[in-house]
Design an enzyme around this catalytic site. Sequence first.
Site, mmCIF file in Angstrom:
data_model
loop_
_atom_site.group_PDB
_atom_site.id
_atom_site.type_symbol
_atom_site.label_atom_id
_atom_site.label_comp_id
_atom_site.label_asym_id
_atom_site.label_seq_id
_atom_site.Cartn_x
_atom_site.Cartn_y
_atom_site.Cartn_z
ATOM 1 C CB CYS A 12 -0.761 0.136 1.159
ATOM 2 S SG CYS A 12 0.368 0.191 2.839
ATOM 3 C CB CYS A 95 0.865 5.370 7.615
ATOM 4 S SG CYS A 95 -0.164 5.436 6.161
ATOM 5 C CD GLU A 125 -3.314 1.517 12.922
ATOM 6 O OE1 GLU A 125 -2.911 0.783 11.977
ATOM 7 O OE2 GLU A 125 -4.400 2.204 12.791
ATOM 8 C CB THR A 167 -5.471 2.178 9.266
ATOM 9 O OG1 THR A 167 -4.353 1.301 9.726
ATOM 10 C CG2 THR A 167 -5.184 3.601 10.097
ATOM 11 C CG ASN A 227 -2.799 -5.733 5.453
ATOM 12 O OD1 ASN A 227 -3.003 -6.320 4.195
ATOM 13 N ND2 ASN A 227 -1.643 -5.523 5.970
HETATM 14 S S1 SF4 Z 1 -2.768 3.020 7.252
HETATM 15 FE FE1 SF4 Z 1 -1.553 1.096 7.014
HETATM 16 S S2 SF4 Z 1 -2.533 -0.171 5.419
HETATM 17 FE FE2 SF4 Z 1 -3.421 1.918 5.207
HETATM 18 S S3 SF4 Z 1 -2.070 2.965 3.723
HETATM 19 FE FE3 SF4 Z 1 -0.953 3.453 5.569
HETATM 20 S S4 SF4 Z 1 0.367 1.842 6.024
HETATM 21 FE FE4 SF4 Z 1 -0.916 1.113 4.565
#
Ligand code: SF4
Length: 283
Positions: A12, A95, A125, A167, A227
């Site tokens: 991703c 992220c 996370e 997320t 995920n």
């Molecule tokens: S939140 Fe996690 S799964 Fe979503 S884009 Fe960011 S790294 Fe990727």
Amino acid sequence: MQIKVGKYSGFCGGVKRSVLNAEESLNNSDVVYCYGELVHNKQVINSLTAKGLKVIEDINEAEDGSKVIFRAHGVEKKIYEIAEKKNLNIVDLTCPNVLKIHEKAKKLVEDGYFIILIAQVSHPETIGTISFCGDNCFILENSDMILDLENKIKESKCKRIAVITQTTISVDRYNELIDIIKEKFSLYELNIDNNICDATNLRQQEMKELSKEVDAVIVIGGKNSSNTKKLYDIGVRNCSKCFLIETVDDLTDDIFKYERIGIMGGASTPRSSVDEVMSRLNK
Ligand code: SF4
């Protein structure tokens, strides 16, 4: 044999950014630490450690002033504080989607909300996000925890409840828990947010469709990847046969019994892992 590969398979945006920046940091410095695994994929971690990345589980293992990467999942509030005291050169690869949730949590605390974080309790996370949620908060992983949640909200005496999410949780689990929250806490002021990122949403949606169209579906990804696990669960629910593998080496000859095969890679699965599985099937 017909093979269909999910178009959202592979890194991703957040993981791509982390891996590219980590590689760049390794090119520019002698010693680079990463606090926790950068992403949940053994092959990616092995490749980065072979280039010199040192994964540490305790921030104090990094010498004062050294370069330390913060992973895509984000880190706890106290880790930023320790990093500042140790004068660490931080490369924050959290992220942006996760950083946005941390900011939102801080604002909700200021506004006096009780925060429900719908998430997997032990996921990195979650551990990072909950540290920004103040004293009045609760991690809700499943409906069995509702009674404990009710008690905690009563004790807090808060009149306003906010909901935020990890997320990468499953969309179905989110919908189930939101329905319960709306029913149980209808007398409170509710502020509900869905922070499941687009990459997760699109992949889960595609996985649902793909697994209904084929005889067997292969999910490729780290066994500790949240995920990837969600994609596997969707595959199991919608297809008569679903395989979860980390690499092509885990694939058994069983797969050749099926005519129509779907392939889906998790968000931290390199595209090369998907290509290797395709080559094996095409042999
Ligand atoms: S939140 Fe996690 S799964 Fe979503 S884009 Fe960011 S790294 Fe990727």
